[in-house]
Design a protein around this motif. Structure first.
Motif, PDB file in Angstrom:
ATOM      1  N   GLU A  29      32.621  33.119  29.289  1.00  0.00           N
ATOM      2  CA  GLU A  29      33.756  34.044  29.290  1.00  0.00           C
ATOM      3  C   GLU A  29      34.743  33.620  30.381  1.00  0.00           C
ATOM      4  O   GLU A  29      34.349  33.276  31.488  1.00  0.00           O
ATOM      5  N   THR A  30      36.037  33.645  30.055  1.00  0.00           N
ATOM      6  CA  THR A  30      37.069  33.332  31.035  1.00  0.00           C
ATOM      7  C   THR A  30      37.477  34.622  31.739  1.00  0.00           C
ATOM      8  O   THR A  30      37.759  35.637  31.095  1.00  0.00           O
ATOM      9  N   ILE A  31      37.490  34.572  33.064  1.00  0.00           N
ATOM     10  CA  ILE A  31      37.821  35.748  33.868  1.00  0.00           C
ATOM     11  C   ILE A  31      38.990  35.404  34.786  1.00  0.00           C
ATOM     12  O   ILE A  31      38.985  34.359  35.458  1.00  0.00           O
ATOM     13  N   TYR A  32      40.002  36.256  34.789  1.00  0.00           N
ATOM     14  CA  TYR A  32      41.114  36.123  35.720  1.00  0.00           C
ATOM     15  C   TYR A  32      40.849  37.121  36.837  1.00  0.00           C
ATOM     16  O   TYR A  32      40.892  38.335  36.622  1.00  0.00           O
ATOM     17  N   ARG A  33      40.532  36.607  38.031  1.00  0.00           N
ATOM     18  CA  ARG A  33      40.176  37.471  39.156  1.00  0.00           C
ATOM     19  C   ARG A  33      41.354  37.645  40.101  1.00  0.00           C
ATOM     20  O   ARG A  33      42.003  36.681  40.490  1.00  0.00           O
ATOM     21  N   VAL A  34      41.559  38.889  40.483  1.00  0.00           N
ATOM     22  CA  VAL A  34      42.556  39.240  41.481  1.00  0.00           C
ATOM     23  C   VAL A  34      41.790  39.890  42.632  1.00  0.00           C
ATOM     24  O   VAL A  34      41.190  40.956  42.454  1.00  0.00           O
ATOM     25  N   ALA A  35      41.769  39.234  43.786  1.00  0.00           N
ATOM     26  CA  ALA A  35      41.059  39.750  44.953  1.00  0.00           C
ATOM     27  C   ALA A  35      42.070  40.350  45.922  1.00  0.00           C
ATOM     28  O   ALA A  35      43.083  39.722  46.240  1.00  0.00           O
ATOM     29  N   THR A  50      38.808  50.632  47.817  1.00  0.00           N
ATOM     30  CA  THR A  50      38.041  51.581  47.001  1.00  0.00           C
ATOM     31  C   THR A  50      38.070  51.199  45.528  1.00  0.00           C
ATOM     32  O   THR A  50      38.966  50.464  45.076  1.00  0.00           O
ATOM     33  N   MET A  51      37.114  51.734  44.799  1.00  0.00           N
ATOM     34  CA  MET A  51      37.058  51.513  43.356  1.00  0.00           C
ATOM     35  C   MET A  51      38.311  52.105  42.693  1.00  0.00           C
ATOM     36  O   MET A  51      38.872  51.496  41.782  1.00  0.00           O
ATOM     37  N   LEU A  77      40.416  40.562  32.777  1.00  0.00           N
ATOM     38  CA  LEU A  77      40.980  40.806  34.098  1.00  0.00           C
ATOM     39  C   LEU A  77      39.931  41.499  34.960  1.00  0.00           C
ATOM     40  O   LEU A  77      39.297  42.456  34.524  1.00  0.00           O
ATOM     41  N   GLU A  78      39.767  41.004  36.174  1.00  0.00           N
ATOM     42  CA  GLU A  78      38.826  41.606  37.122  1.00  0.00           C
ATOM     43  C   GLU A  78      39.546  41.769  38.450  1.00  0.00           C
ATOM     44  O   GLU A  78      40.004  40.784  39.033  1.00  0.00           O
ATOM     45  N   VAL A  79      39.688  43.011  38.919  1.00  0.00           N
ATOM     46  CA  VAL A  79      40.348  43.289  40.192  1.00  0.00           C
ATOM     47  C   VAL A  79      39.298  43.824  41.150  1.00  0.00           C
ATOM     48  O   VAL A  79      38.546  44.734  40.811  1.00  0.00           O
ATOM     49  N   GLY A  80      39.229  43.251  42.345  1.00  0.00           N
ATOM     50  CA  GLY A  80      38.238  43.705  43.318  1.00  0.00           C
ATOM     51  C   GLY A  80      38.486  43.117  44.687  1.00  0.00           C
ATOM     52  O   GLY A  80      39.462  42.405  44.927  1.00  0.00           O
ATOM     53  N   SER A  81      37.567  43.408  45.568  1.00  0.00           N
ATOM     54  CA  SER A  81      37.590  42.879  46.922  1.00  0.00           C
ATOM     55  C   SER A  81      36.939  41.495  46.920  1.00  0.00           C
ATOM     56  O   SER A  81      36.039  41.249  46.125  1.00  0.00           O
ATOM     57  N   PRO A  82      37.362  40.598  47.808  1.00  0.00           N
ATOM     58  CA  PRO A  82      36.706  39.285  47.863  1.00  0.00           C
ATOM     59  C   PRO A  82      35.304  39.369  48.464  1.00  0.00           C
ATOM     60  O   PRO A  82      34.544  38.416  48.398  1.00  0.00           O
ATOM     61  N   GLY A  83      34.951  40.500  49.056  1.00  0.00           N
ATOM     62  CA  GLY A  83      33.608  40.697  49.596  1.00  0.00           C
ATOM     63  C   GLY A  83      33.509  40.378  51.079  1.00  0.00           C
ATOM     64  O   GLY A  83      34.404  39.804  51.683  1.00  0.00           O
ATOM     65  N   LEU A  84      32.379  40.764  51.662  1.00  0.00           N
ATOM     66  CA  LEU A  84      32.135  40.501  53.078  1.00  0.00           C
ATOM     67  C   LEU A  84      31.996  39.016  53.351  1.00  0.00           C
ATOM     68  O   LEU A  84      32.480  38.499  54.343  1.00  0.00           O
ATOM     69  N   GLU A  85      31.272  38.321  52.486  1.00  0.00           N
ATOM     70  CA  GLU A  85      31.088  36.881  52.632  1.00  0.00           C
ATOM     71  C   GLU A  85      31.892  36.199  51.540  1.00  0.00           C
ATOM     72  O   GLU A  85      31.567  36.292  50.369  1.00  0.00           O
TER      73      GLU A  85
END
Length: 150
Positions: A29-35, A50-51, A77-85
């Motif tokens: 699956e192709t995912i376009y991520r926005v961090a 926040t969510m 499309l996936e929008v989220g935080s880049p994470g702690l690491e």
């Protein structure tokens, strides 16, 4: 204006900062991520995203991508935080990671763990138990933030 600039404007409109965009393929699956990250700090730590903020941004960005798709073919499309690491691949990533712990490998394959205390142009200034180290951005092969459990 470019798609990246349009997305950055939408992210700023909800009080966040664009960290990165990427196209990845997972399980066919192709995912376009926005961090995105928060520009605000609390107790010397960057506040989380926040969510609800991610959902709001998804609703804002999705119509833009209907008009200007980031890739050809189907994608999610996936929008989220880049994470702690998270990986640090640009000078801007380092600038947004000041006062965080960084594990990096130099071009000479030296592995270092230190706190990033400042970015001065393309010079990165780190501190650890060995003292202060200044390294040019282009002298880093790979880097990522890391979380130290206490």
């Amino acid at each position: 204006m470019s798609l990246q600039n349009d997305i950055e404007s939408l992210v700023k409109s909800v009080g966040l900062e664009l960290y990165d965009t990427s196209v990845v393929s997972e399980f066919g699956e192709t995912i376009y991520r926005v961090a995105v990250i928060s520009p605000e700090f609390e107790d010397d730590k960057r506040k989380g995203v926040t969510m609800d903020e991610c959902v709001e941004l998804t609703h804002l960005i999705s119509p833009l991508l209907d008009v200007t798709p980031p890739v050809s073919g189907e994608y999610r499309l996936e929008v989220g935080s880049p994470g702690l690491e998270r990986k640090l691949t640009t000078l801007d990533h380092f600038t947004k990671s000041v006062n965080e712990n960084i594990a990096f490998t130099t071009m000479e394959n030296e592995k270092i763990k230190a706190k990033l205390v400042n970015v001065d142009g393309s010079k990165l200034i780190f501190e650890n138990e060995d003292g202060t180290t200044e390294i040019e951005f282009n002298d880093i092969r790979k880097a990522k933030t890391y979380f130290e459990w206490k």
